[in-house]
Design a protein around this motif. Structure first.
Motif, PDB file in Angstrom:
ATOM      1  N   GLU A  13      55.981   4.910   7.101  1.00 21.65           N
ATOM      2  CA  GLU A  13      54.786   4.742   6.272  1.00 21.65           C
ATOM      3  C   GLU A  13      53.679   4.054   7.066  1.00 21.65           C
ATOM      4  OE1 GLU A  13      54.488   5.882   3.270  1.00 21.65           O
ATOM      5  OE2 GLU A  13      56.562   6.274   2.664  1.00 21.65           O
ATOM      6  N   GLN A  14      52.444   4.209   6.586  1.00 22.93           N
ATOM      7  CA  GLN A  14      51.353   3.404   7.114  1.00 22.93           C
ATOM      8  C   GLN A  14      51.558   1.954   6.677  1.00 22.93           C
ATOM      9  OE1 GLN A  14      49.907   5.593   9.561  1.00 22.93           O
ATOM     10  NE2 GLN A  14      48.196   4.269   9.001  1.00 22.93           N
ATOM     11  N   ALA A  15      51.505   1.043   7.615  1.00 24.13           N
ATOM     12  CA  ALA A  15      51.741  -0.363   7.301  1.00 24.13           C
ATOM     13  C   ALA A  15      50.709  -1.227   8.025  1.00 24.13           C
ATOM     14  CB  ALA A  15      53.152  -0.761   7.713  1.00 24.13           C
ATOM     15  N   SER A  16      50.504  -2.427   7.492  1.00 22.09           N
ATOM     16  CA  SER A  16      49.534  -3.352   8.083  1.00 22.09           C
ATOM     17  C   SER A  16      50.199  -4.681   8.384  1.00 22.09           C
ATOM     18  CB  SER A  16      48.365  -3.594   7.118  1.00 22.09           C
ATOM     19  OG  SER A  16      47.682  -2.402   6.837  1.00 22.09           O
ATOM     20  N   TRP A  17      49.918  -5.232   9.561  1.00 22.72           N
ATOM     21  CA  TRP A  17      50.325  -6.592   9.911  1.00 22.72           C
ATOM     22  C   TRP A  17      49.393  -7.077  11.013  1.00 22.72           C
ATOM     23  CZ3 TRP A  17      52.702  -2.180  11.377  1.00 22.72           C
ATOM     24  CH2 TRP A  17      52.951  -1.983  12.732  1.00 22.72           C
ATOM     25  N   VAL A  19      46.406  -7.562  13.128  1.00 25.02           N
ATOM     26  CA  VAL A  19      45.228  -6.713  13.287  1.00 25.02           C
ATOM     27  C   VAL A  19      45.588  -5.236  13.274  1.00 25.02           C
ATOM     28  CG1 VAL A  19      44.022  -8.484  14.610  1.00 25.02           C
ATOM     29  CG2 VAL A  19      45.423  -6.793  15.817  1.00 25.02           C
ATOM     30  N   TRP A  20      46.857  -4.907  13.032  1.00 26.54           N
ATOM     31  CA  TRP A  20      47.324  -3.537  13.188  1.00 26.54           C
ATOM     32  C   TRP A  20      47.468  -2.823  11.850  1.00 26.54           C
ATOM     33  CZ3 TRP A  20      46.805  -2.416  18.007  1.00 26.54           C
ATOM     34  CH2 TRP A  20      47.010  -3.393  18.983  1.00 26.54           C
ATOM     35  N   ARG A  21      47.172  -1.542  11.857  1.00 23.58           N
ATOM     36  CA  ARG A  21      47.466  -0.633  10.753  1.00 23.58           C
ATOM     37  C   ARG A  21      47.899   0.680  11.383  1.00 23.58           C
ATOM     38  NH1 ARG A  21      47.310   0.398   5.531  1.00 23.58           N
ATOM     39  NH2 ARG A  21      46.807   2.499   4.798  1.00 23.58           N
ATOM     40  N   THR A  22      49.180   0.966  11.287  1.00 26.31           N
ATOM     41  CA  THR A  22      49.708   2.158  11.954  1.00 26.31           C
ATOM     42  C   THR A  22      51.015   2.583  11.289  1.00 26.31           C
ATOM     43  OG1 THR A  22      50.299   3.090  14.118  1.00 26.31           O
ATOM     44  CG2 THR A  22      51.032   0.835  13.655  1.00 26.31           C
ATOM     45  N   SER A  23      51.578   3.691  11.699  1.00 24.56           N
ATOM     46  CA  SER A  23      52.852   4.150  11.158  1.00 24.56           C
ATOM     47  C   SER A  23      53.963   3.190  11.571  1.00 24.56           C
ATOM     48  CB  SER A  23      53.175   5.557  11.674  1.00 24.56           C
ATOM     49  OG  SER A  23      52.245   6.497  11.188  1.00 24.56           O
ATOM     50  N   ALA A  24      54.858   2.911  10.640  1.00 20.97           N
ATOM     51  CA  ALA A  24      55.964   1.994  10.915  1.00 20.97           C
ATOM     52  C   ALA A  24      57.210   2.465  10.189  1.00 20.97           C
ATOM     53  CB  ALA A  24      55.603   0.582  10.472  1.00 20.97           C
TER      54      ALA A  24
END
Length: 242
Positions: A13-17, A19-24
């Motif tokens: 899924e797209q995830a945020s942590w 400064v990042w927002r990417t597939s995880a």
């Protein structure tokens, strides 16, 4: 940390942590914590349908986790308007993992979507929008809120012997098994919804429609870890000795 290694399938899924927002590759931590506190070593397994043999060779048991709807094409049906968020990568990967787990007689626990996938793999079909059948939203009362209802278990089933004749469960699903194929139904809700299945041709292959990972009752995970700990290698793969 010691104990049997328990693989838990995961979302991509797209995830945020930070400064990042990417597939995880991710999974609710409740799955990890339930396996850990039951005495197992949790290992998150992303969709890896091209290498199922290698993955399963490193595991002592497999948890097919909950998640998005199974693609109705997998059981030769057209999608209902409420069937959304399909994840074909998970479908393909988890069916491959399940096939190898069965071939090795590796302990398998299917949870919610995982149980549904077990039914599809066994030749069954799904009710694509349960409220159309049972006439209420009790199995998924509102977004992000678990329902709670009773499940009656078959007394002489594996789940019945482990959990008793009836228990209250946390529930979050809008689909359910319509046909279970070669599996055996071992539990139902009061409205007739199939809530638990077993595969008697394997040593430990259980599916539950509810979410034991968010329940205070940890017996199902403890039994999975116990059985996995009894695994030993044979020429045909791992087989549970009880």
């Amino acid at each position: 940390m010691s104990g049997p290694t328990i693989g838990i399938t995961s979302y991509v899924e797209q995830a945020s942590w930070g400064v990042w927002r990417t597939s995880a590759a991710l999974i609710p931590y409740a799955y990890v914590e339930k396996v850990r506190t039951a005495g197992g070593v949790p290992l998150i397994v992303p969709p890896v349908y091209d290498d199922a043999e290698a993955v399963l060779s490193r595991l002592d048991a497999l948890v097919l986790a909950g998640g998005a709807d199974v693609d109705p094409a997998m059981y030769e049906m057209v999608a209902h308007p409420e069937t959304v968020g399909l994840r074909p990568d998970r479908d393909e990967s988890e069916l491959a993992l399940l096939a190898v787990a069965y071939a090795r007689d590796l302990p398998v626990l299917g949870i919610c979507r995982g149980m549904q996938l077990m039914c599809v793999a066994a030749g069954g079909k799904l009710e694509q929008h349960l409220p159309d059948v049972v006439g209420h939203e009790g199995h998924r009362p509102e977004p992000g809120v678990y329902g709670s209802h009773a499940v009656s278990l078959v007394p002489d089933s594996v789940l019945g012997r482990l959990l008793g004749d009836e228990l209250q469960v946390p529930s979050y699903h809008h689909q359910a098994a319509a046909e279970v194929g070669s599996l055996t139904v071992s539990g139902k809700a009061d409205d007739g919804t199939v809530e638990a299945v077993e595969d008697p041709s394997h040593t430990f292959a259980l599916g539950v429609q509810w979410h034991p990972e968010v329940s205070a009752d940890d017996r199902l995970f403890r039994e999975l870890v116990r059985v996995a700990a009894l695994s030993e290698s044979t020429e045909s793969g791992r087989r549970v000795i009880i």
